[in-house]
Design a protein around this motif. Sequence first.
Motif, PDB file in Angstrom:
ATOM      1  N   LYS A 142      -3.796  10.426   7.279  1.00 51.36           N
ATOM      2  CA  LYS A 142      -3.909  10.869   5.884  1.00 51.36           C
ATOM      3  C   LYS A 142      -4.692   9.861   5.049  1.00 51.36           C
ATOM      4  CE  LYS A 142       0.307  13.575   5.967  1.00 51.36           C
ATOM      5  NZ  LYS A 142       1.719  13.593   5.566  1.00 51.36           N
ATOM      6  N   ARG A 143      -4.459   8.570   5.271  1.00 57.71           N
ATOM      7  CA  ARG A 143      -5.167   7.547   4.498  1.00 57.71           C
ATOM      8  C   ARG A 143      -6.664   7.586   4.763  1.00 57.71           C
ATOM      9  NH1 ARG A 143      -4.019   4.219   1.129  1.00 57.71           N
ATOM     10  NH2 ARG A 143      -1.827   4.114   1.631  1.00 57.71           N
ATOM     11  N   GLY A 172      -4.288  20.738   9.841  1.00 54.98           N
ATOM     12  CA  GLY A 172      -3.425  19.730  10.444  1.00 54.98           C
ATOM     13  C   GLY A 172      -3.214  20.017  11.918  1.00 54.98           C
ATOM     14  N   ALA A 173      -3.371  19.006  12.754  1.00 56.82           N
ATOM     15  CA  ALA A 173      -3.121  19.124  14.193  1.00 56.82           C
ATOM     16  C   ALA A 173      -3.027  17.732  14.795  1.00 56.82           C
ATOM     17  CB  ALA A 173      -4.234  19.909  14.869  1.00 56.82           C
ATOM     18  N   TYR A 174      -2.302  17.628  15.908  1.00 58.53           N
ATOM     19  CA  TYR A 174      -2.218  16.371  16.665  1.00 58.53           C
ATOM     20  C   TYR A 174      -1.691  15.218  15.821  1.00 58.53           C
ATOM     21  CZ  TYR A 174      -5.524  19.328  19.120  1.00 58.53           C
ATOM     22  OH  TYR A 174      -6.145  20.403  19.699  1.00 58.53           O
ATOM     23  N   GLY A 175      -0.901  15.512  14.802  1.00 58.26           N
ATOM     24  CA  GLY A 175      -0.360  14.470  13.945  1.00 58.26           C
ATOM     25  C   GLY A 175      -1.323  13.959  12.894  1.00 58.26           C
ATOM     26  N   GLY A 176      -2.482  14.595  12.760  1.00 60.06           N
ATOM     27  CA  GLY A 176      -3.474  14.174  11.776  1.00 60.06           C
ATOM     28  C   GLY A 176      -3.899  15.328  10.890  1.00 60.06           C
ATOM     29  N   VAL A 177      -4.828  15.054   9.991  1.00 59.57           N
ATOM     30  CA  VAL A 177      -5.354  16.070   9.080  1.00 59.57           C
ATOM     31  C   VAL A 177      -6.877  15.971   9.042  1.00 59.57           C
ATOM     32  CG1 VAL A 177      -3.366  16.368   7.561  1.00 59.57           C
ATOM     33  CG2 VAL A 177      -4.923  14.488   7.155  1.00 59.57           C
ATOM     34  N   SER A 178      -7.494  17.084   8.665  1.00 56.54           N
ATOM     35  CA  SER A 178      -8.953  17.149   8.604  1.00 56.54           C
ATOM     36  C   SER A 178      -9.353  18.053   7.445  1.00 56.54           C
ATOM     37  CB  SER A 178      -9.482  17.716   9.923  1.00 56.54           C
ATOM     38  OG  SER A 178     -10.877  17.763   9.924  1.00 56.54           O
ATOM     39  N   LEU A 179     -10.539  17.839   6.897  1.00 59.58           N
ATOM     40  CA  LEU A 179     -11.075  18.693   5.845  1.00 59.58           C
ATOM     41  C   LEU A 179     -12.023  19.690   6.498  1.00 59.58           C
ATOM     42  CD1 LEU A 179     -11.248  19.265   2.777  1.00 59.58           C
ATOM     43  CD2 LEU A 179     -13.254  17.778   2.736  1.00 59.58           C
ATOM     44  N   HIS A 180     -11.713  20.973   6.345  1.00 57.21           N
ATOM     45  CA  HIS A 180     -12.547  22.029   6.912  1.00 57.21           C
ATOM     46  C   HIS A 180     -13.168  22.851   5.790  1.00 57.21           C
ATOM     47  CE1 HIS A 180     -10.577  22.284  11.172  1.00 57.21           C
ATOM     48  NE2 HIS A 180     -11.112  21.092  10.909  1.00 57.21           N
ATOM     49  N   GLN A 181     -14.277  23.514   6.107  1.00 48.47           N
ATOM     50  CA  GLN A 181     -14.954  24.396   5.157  1.00 48.47           C
ATOM     51  C   GLN A 181     -15.215  25.725   5.848  1.00 48.47           C
ATOM     52  OE1 GLN A 181     -18.965  23.337   3.970  1.00 48.47           O
ATOM     53  NE2 GLN A 181     -18.688  24.319   1.992  1.00 48.47           N
ATOM     54  N   ILE A 182     -14.844  26.829   5.184  1.00 52.50           N
ATOM     55  CA  ILE A 182     -15.082  28.176   5.734  1.00 52.50           C
ATOM     56  C   ILE A 182     -16.581  28.405   5.795  1.00 52.50           C
ATOM     57  CG2 ILE A 182     -14.791  30.661   5.350  1.00 52.50           C
ATOM     58  CD1 ILE A 182     -12.176  29.461   6.112  1.00 52.50           C
ATOM     59  N   ALA A 183     -17.051  28.840   6.982  1.00 43.30           N
ATOM     60  CA  ALA A 183     -18.491  28.998   7.203  1.00 43.30           C
ATOM     61  C   ALA A 183     -18.936  30.452   7.267  1.00 43.30           C
ATOM     62  CB  ALA A 183     -18.892  28.296   8.497  1.00 43.30           C
ATOM     63  N   MET A 193       0.848  -1.176   0.000  1.00 46.06           N
ATOM     64  CA  MET A 193       0.000   0.000   0.000  1.00 46.06           C
ATOM     65  C   MET A 193       0.895   1.243   0.000  1.00 46.06           C
ATOM     66  SD  MET A 193      -3.230   0.805   2.507  1.00 46.06           S
ATOM     67  CE  MET A 193      -3.473  -0.866   2.972  1.00 46.06           C
ATOM     68  N   ASP A 194       0.661   2.150  -0.924  1.00 44.01           N
ATOM     69  CA  ASP A 194       1.465   3.365  -1.017  1.00 44.01           C
ATOM     70  C   ASP A 194       1.078   4.375   0.055  1.00 44.01           C
ATOM     71  OD1 ASP A 194       2.849   2.426  -3.214  1.00 44.01           O
ATOM     72  OD2 ASP A 194       1.468   3.325  -4.660  1.00 44.01           O
ATOM     73  N   ARG A 195       2.047   5.185   0.409  1.00 46.15           N
ATOM     74  CA  ARG A 195       1.832   6.233   1.395  1.00 46.15           C
ATOM     75  C   ARG A 195       1.003   7.370   0.785  1.00 46.15           C
ATOM     76  NH1 ARG A 195       6.502   8.396   5.195  1.00 46.15           N
ATOM     77  NH2 ARG A 195       6.634   6.146   5.264  1.00 46.15           N
ATOM     78  N   ILE A 196       0.083   7.917   1.558  1.00 41.64           N
ATOM     79  CA  ILE A 196      -0.703   9.077   1.128  1.00 41.64           C
ATOM     80  C   ILE A 196       0.048  10.334   1.564  1.00 41.64           C
ATOM     81  CG2 ILE A 196      -2.892  10.311   1.374  1.00 41.64           C
ATOM     82  CD1 ILE A 196      -3.118   7.632  -0.127  1.00 41.64           C
ATOM     83  N   THR A 197       0.234  11.261   0.627  1.00 42.85           N
ATOM     84  CA  THR A 197       0.983  12.479   0.923  1.00 42.85           C
ATOM     85  C   THR A 197       0.054  13.676   1.076  1.00 42.85           C
ATOM     86  OG1 THR A 197       1.248  13.081  -1.399  1.00 42.85           O
ATOM     87  CG2 THR A 197       2.922  11.605  -0.449  1.00 42.85           C
ATOM     88  N   MET A 257     -12.439  11.736   1.615  1.00 49.60           N
ATOM     89  CA  MET A 257     -12.526  12.796   0.612  1.00 49.60           C
ATOM     90  C   MET A 257     -12.893  12.232  -0.757  1.00 49.60           C
ATOM     91  SD  MET A 257      -9.330  15.233   1.772  1.00 49.60           S
ATOM     92  CE  MET A 257      -9.455  16.378   0.394  1.00 49.60           C
ATOM     93  N   ASN A 258     -12.360  11.071  -1.109  1.00 53.37           N
ATOM     94  CA  ASN A 258     -12.713  10.434  -2.379  1.00 53.37           C
ATOM     95  C   ASN A 258     -14.195  10.079  -2.407  1.00 53.37           C
ATOM     96  OD1 ASN A 258     -10.678  10.166  -4.415  1.00 53.37           O
ATOM     97  ND2 ASN A 258      -9.508   8.960  -2.957  1.00 53.37           N
ATOM     98  N   ALA A 259     -14.711   9.555  -1.310  1.00 47.46           N
ATOM     99  CA  ALA A 259     -16.134   9.218  -1.230  1.00 47.46           C
ATOM    100  C   ALA A 259     -16.985  10.480  -1.328  1.00 47.46           C
ATOM    101  CB  ALA A 259     -16.429   8.473   0.066  1.00 47.46           C
ATOM    102  N   TYR A 260     -16.556  11.543  -0.663  1.00 48.35           N
ATOM    103  CA  TYR A 260     -17.272  12.820  -0.693  1.00 48.35           C
ATOM    104  C   TYR A 260     -17.316  13.366  -2.121  1.00 48.35           C
ATOM    105  CZ  TYR A 260     -18.631  17.496   0.977  1.00 48.35           C
ATOM    106  OH  TYR A 260     -19.281  18.685   1.214  1.00 48.35           O
ATOM    107  N   LEU A 261     -16.168  13.326  -2.790  1.00 49.06           N
ATOM    108  CA  LEU A 261     -16.078  13.814  -4.170  1.00 49.06           C
ATOM    109  C   LEU A 261     -16.983  12.996  -5.091  1.00 49.06           C
ATOM    110  CD1 LEU A 261     -14.815  15.822  -6.122  1.00 49.06           C
ATOM    111  CD2 LEU A 261     -12.885  14.251  -6.360  1.00 49.06           C
ATOM    112  N   ALA A 262     -17.010  11.684  -4.900  1.00 43.08           N
ATOM    113  CA  ALA A 262     -17.878  10.828  -5.714  1.00 43.08           C
ATOM    114  C   ALA A 262     -19.347  11.180  -5.478  1.00 43.08           C
ATOM    115  CB  ALA A 262     -17.623   9.359  -5.383  1.00 43.08           C
TER     116      ALA A 262
END
Length: 91
Positions: free
Chosen positions: A73-74, A45-56, A1-5, A80-85
């Motif tokens: 990241k994975r 990015g925080a706490y070693g993880g990432v999140s998708l945010h939206q300006i409200a 499995m490849d790393r997600i960047t 995000m891929n599911a959301y985009l689909a």
Amino acid sequence: MDRITRKQLEFLCARINAAQQSPATPYKRIDGSLVGQIGNYHLSGAYGGVSLHQIANASGGARDVFSCGHLTKRDLYNRMNAYLAGVASCR
């Protein structure tokens, strides 16, 4: 499995912004002040993880799109891929 960047996540984020016809950048400088671009999706990015945010709002307040905090990241990549689909299937 490849790393997600981070670059892969940023690319997905740009695709989500394009699909939703949202602003490409989270903030815009108007009269010397930064103003939030309502609807923009961006990474947090925080706490070693990432999140998708939206300006409200114009003050820059943001919401966590998946309401689950910062993820690996994975995990975020898959969500995000599911959301985009889902967004693409509604058009």
